[in-house]
Design a protein around this motif. Structure first.
Motif, PDB file in Angstrom:
ATOM      1  N   ASN A 200      41.983  49.900  45.210  1.00  0.00           N
ATOM      2  CA  ASN A 200      43.023  50.148  46.213  1.00  0.00           C
ATOM      3  C   ASN A 200      43.883  48.913  46.462  1.00  0.00           C
ATOM      4  N   ILE A 201      43.243  47.749  46.637  1.00  0.00           N
ATOM      5  CA  ILE A 201      44.029  46.548  46.934  1.00  0.00           C
ATOM      6  C   ILE A 201      44.740  46.039  45.682  1.00  0.00           C
ATOM      7  N   PHE A 202      44.160  46.297  44.508  1.00  0.00           N
ATOM      8  CA  PHE A 202      44.813  45.902  43.261  1.00  0.00           C
ATOM      9  C   PHE A 202      46.110  46.694  43.088  1.00  0.00           C
ATOM     10  N   ARG A 203      46.041  47.983  43.413  1.00  0.00           N
ATOM     11  CA  ARG A 203      47.233  48.824  43.343  1.00  0.00           C
ATOM     12  C   ARG A 203      48.275  48.358  44.350  1.00  0.00           C
ATOM     13  N   GLU A 204      47.818  47.965  45.527  1.00  0.00           N
ATOM     14  CA  GLU A 204      48.725  47.515  46.583  1.00  0.00           C
ATOM     15  C   GLU A 204      49.411  46.200  46.221  1.00  0.00           C
ATOM     16  N   VAL A 205      48.660  45.278  45.642  1.00  0.00           N
ATOM     17  CA  VAL A 205      49.195  43.952  45.352  1.00  0.00           C
ATOM     18  C   VAL A 205      49.903  43.898  43.997  1.00  0.00           C
ATOM     19  N   GLU A 206      49.308  44.537  42.978  1.00  0.00           N
ATOM     20  CA  GLU A 206      49.807  44.413  41.607  1.00  0.00           C
ATOM     21  C   GLU A 206      50.490  45.674  41.084  1.00  0.00           C
ATOM     22  N   ASN A 207      50.439  46.752  41.846  1.00  0.00           N
ATOM     23  CA  ASN A 207      50.951  48.045  41.385  1.00  0.00           C
ATOM     24  C   ASN A 207      50.302  48.429  40.061  1.00  0.00           C
ATOM     25  N   SER A 208      49.024  48.151  39.953  1.00  0.00           N
ATOM     26  CA  SER A 208      48.255  48.443  38.749  1.00  0.00           C
ATOM     27  C   SER A 208      46.813  48.671  39.172  1.00  0.00           C
ATOM     28  N   SER A 209      45.900  48.606  38.223  1.00  0.00           N
ATOM     29  CA  SER A 209      44.476  48.747  38.509  1.00  0.00           C
ATOM     30  C   SER A 209      43.712  47.690  37.731  1.00  0.00           C
ATOM     31  N   PRO A 210      42.476  47.386  38.143  1.00  0.00           N
ATOM     32  CA  PRO A 210      41.685  46.418  37.378  1.00  0.00           C
ATOM     33  C   PRO A 210      41.526  46.834  35.917  1.00  0.00           C
ATOM     34  N   LYS A 211      41.321  48.126  35.682  1.00  0.00           N
ATOM     35  CA  LYS A 211      41.139  48.611  34.310  1.00  0.00           C
ATOM     36  C   LYS A 211      42.407  48.405  33.489  1.00  0.00           C
ATOM     37  N   LYS A 212      43.568  48.727  34.071  1.00  0.00           N
ATOM     38  CA  LYS A 212      44.830  48.550  33.350  1.00  0.00           C
ATOM     39  C   LYS A 212      45.102  47.069  33.091  1.00  0.00           C
ATOM     40  N   TYR A 213      44.768  46.248  34.066  1.00  0.00           N
ATOM     41  CA  TYR A 213      44.996  44.816  33.888  1.00  0.00           C
ATOM     42  C   TYR A 213      44.090  44.260  32.796  1.00  0.00           C
ATOM     43  N   LEU A 214      42.859  44.749  32.737  1.00  0.00           N
ATOM     44  CA  LEU A 214      41.932  44.324  31.685  1.00  0.00           C
ATOM     45  C   LEU A 214      42.478  44.707  30.316  1.00  0.00           C
ATOM     46  N   ILE A 215      42.992  45.930  30.197  1.00  0.00           N
ATOM     47  CA  ILE A 215      43.586  46.367  28.933  1.00  0.00           C
ATOM     48  C   ILE A 215      44.785  45.497  28.586  1.00  0.00           C
ATOM     49  N   GLN A 216      45.611  45.203  29.588  1.00  0.00           N
ATOM     50  CA  GLN A 216      46.789  44.360  29.360  1.00  0.00           C
ATOM     51  C   GLN A 216      46.391  43.001  28.796  1.00  0.00           C
ATOM     52  N   VAL A 217      45.409  42.363  29.420  1.00  0.00           N
ATOM     53  CA  VAL A 217      44.974  41.037  28.962  1.00  0.00           C
ATOM     54  C   VAL A 217      44.409  41.121  27.546  1.00  0.00           C
ATOM     55  N   ARG A 218      43.617  42.135  27.276  1.00  0.00           N
ATOM     56  CA  ARG A 218      43.038  42.288  25.934  1.00  0.00           C
ATOM     57  C   ARG A 218      44.119  42.515  24.882  1.00  0.00           C
ATOM     58  N   MET A 219      45.093  43.373  25.190  1.00  0.00           N
ATOM     59  CA  MET A 219      46.145  43.661  24.217  1.00  0.00           C
ATOM     60  C   MET A 219      47.040  42.448  23.986  1.00  0.00           C
ATOM     61  N   GLU A 220      47.361  41.718  25.047  1.00  0.00           N
ATOM     62  CA  GLU A 220      48.195  40.528  24.884  1.00  0.00           C
ATOM     63  C   GLU A 220      47.468  39.460  24.080  1.00  0.00           C
ATOM     64  N   GLN A 221      46.176  39.304  24.328  1.00  0.00           N
ATOM     65  CA  GLN A 221      45.388  38.346  23.555  1.00  0.00           C
ATOM     66  C   GLN A 221      45.296  38.783  22.104  1.00  0.00           C
ATOM     67  N   ALA A 222      45.105  40.080  21.881  1.00  0.00           N
ATOM     68  CA  ALA A 222      45.039  40.602  20.514  1.00  0.00           C
ATOM     69  C   ALA A 222      46.351  40.339  19.781  1.00  0.00           C
ATOM     70  N   ALA A 223      47.472  40.532  20.473  1.00  0.00           N
ATOM     71  CA  ALA A 223      48.774  40.300  19.851  1.00  0.00           C
ATOM     72  C   ALA A 223      48.935  38.838  19.435  1.00  0.00           C
ATOM     73  N   VAL A 224      48.477  37.927  20.282  1.00  0.00           N
ATOM     74  CA  VAL A 224      48.548  36.505  19.946  1.00  0.00           C
ATOM     75  C   VAL A 224      47.692  36.207  18.720  1.00  0.00           C
ATOM     76  N   LEU A 225      46.488  36.748  18.688  1.00  0.00           N
ATOM     77  CA  LEU A 225      45.585  36.517  17.559  1.00  0.00           C
ATOM     78  C   LEU A 225      46.152  37.103  16.273  1.00  0.00           C
ATOM     79  N   LEU A 226      46.721  38.289  16.338  1.00  0.00           N
ATOM     80  CA  LEU A 226      47.301  38.915  15.154  1.00  0.00           C
ATOM     81  C   LEU A 226      48.474  38.106  14.615  1.00  0.00           C
ATOM     82  N   SER A 227      49.254  37.526  15.518  1.00  0.00           N
ATOM     83  CA  SER A 227      50.438  36.783  15.091  1.00  0.00           C
ATOM     84  C   SER A 227      50.085  35.488  14.367  1.00  0.00           C
ATOM     85  N   THR A 228      48.837  35.027  14.503  1.00  0.00           N
ATOM     86  CA  THR A 228      48.433  33.812  13.792  1.00  0.00           C
ATOM     87  C   THR A 228      48.094  34.081  12.334  1.00  0.00           C
TER      88      THR A 228
END
Length: 271
Positions: A200-228
């Motif tokens: 609830n507070i994650f949605r209020e502060v970030e307009n997202s969810s912990p699960k979505k944020y976790l996916i975001q971090v994983r995908m962004e990290q994966a993109a960095v690793l792939l680009s190497t």
């Protein structure tokens, strides 16, 4: 240059470009979107930035930030044209550093009235110009730049309320543990609240969810690793907590709109 000294190859923070320009009043401007983050530090003069529907009138001692893929418009003041130093960077820590410094595409301006940041921008640009490459010395100055950005921002920012502290703690846990098989329950437990309350507070502060944020971090990290181009897709999948390559590829495609292979082929130069 050996790989250890090459500051364009580090996963956590990588440097892409740096330069300096003294603009003329009637400069015709054309900006090409970048695949990395970009800072401009205004050394002298004035100018205007139009970004995300907002117009910013800027002057010396300010930084303006441009996110990857965005196409803003900016121009020098006709009577007092600006000069600036710019720095392009990426890396798995870039988004986190920017967040701690309070910078984003919706909040792209950073004020440096005491010119504390100017020497770091100049040092990175001078190193690149003198040596023709980004080495560890330049990368060291870039880390010092972020250190000053973040520490200064945190000093002048009022203490956040309890909800924001919980959310920041959750984000910190995610950044430190995205490579492991963690759940929303694990994230909430690390903060000391219930999963429902954190959602609830994650949605209020970030307009997202912990699960979505976790996916975001994983995908962004994966993109960095792939680009190497240092790792196979199945290796990248495991490094961001996807033991099944197919599940990783599906998640990556859903997030970026392309497969991991397609993304890798369009980023960087294969070695």
């Amino acid at each position: 240059m050996d790989r250890i000294s090459d500051a364009t190859k580090y996963v956590e923070l990588s440097l892409h470009e740096a330069g300096r320009e003294v603009c003329v009043p009637d400069k015709i401007f054309s900006y090409t979107p970048k695949t990395y983050h970009l800072f401009h530090y205004i050394e002298t003069g004035k100018g205007t930035l139009e970004y995300k529907g907002v117009t910013y009138n800027l002057h010396a001692g300010q930084i303006f930030y441009i996110a990857p893929g965005d196409k803003p418009f900016y121009k020098p003041d006709p009577n007092d044209p600006w000069s600036y130093v710019w720095l392009g960077f990426s890396g798995s820590n870039a988004a986190r550093f920017l967040g701690l410094a309070g910078l984003s595409s919706s909040s792209p301006i950073y004020n440096d009235p005491d010119r504390k940041l100017k020497p770091f921008f100049e040092a990175v640009e001078n190193e690149k110009r003198a040596k023709g490459v980004f080495d560890l010395t330049a990368l060291g100055y870039a880390y010092q730049l972020f250190g000053e950005l973040i520490s200064t921002h945190l000093k002048v920012t009022p203490e956040v309320d309890a909800k924001k502290r919980h959310v920041e703690s959750a984000k910190e846990f995610i950044h430190n543990n995205y490579a492991f098989d963690i759940s929303a329950g694990d994230i909430a437990k690390s903060v000391g609240v219930s999963p429902n309350y954190l959602a609830n507070i994650f949605r209020e502060v970030e307009n997202s969810s912990p699960k979505k944020y976790l996916i975001q971090v994983r995908m962004e990290q994966a993109a960095v690793l792939l680009s190497t181009h240092q790792y196979k897709i199945k290796e990248v999948a495991k490094m961001v907590a996807y033991p099944n390559q197919l599940h990783f590829s599906n998640a990556f495609h859903k997030y970026y709109g392309v497969s991991p292979l397609q993304y890798s082929e369009t980023k960087g130069e294969k070695k």
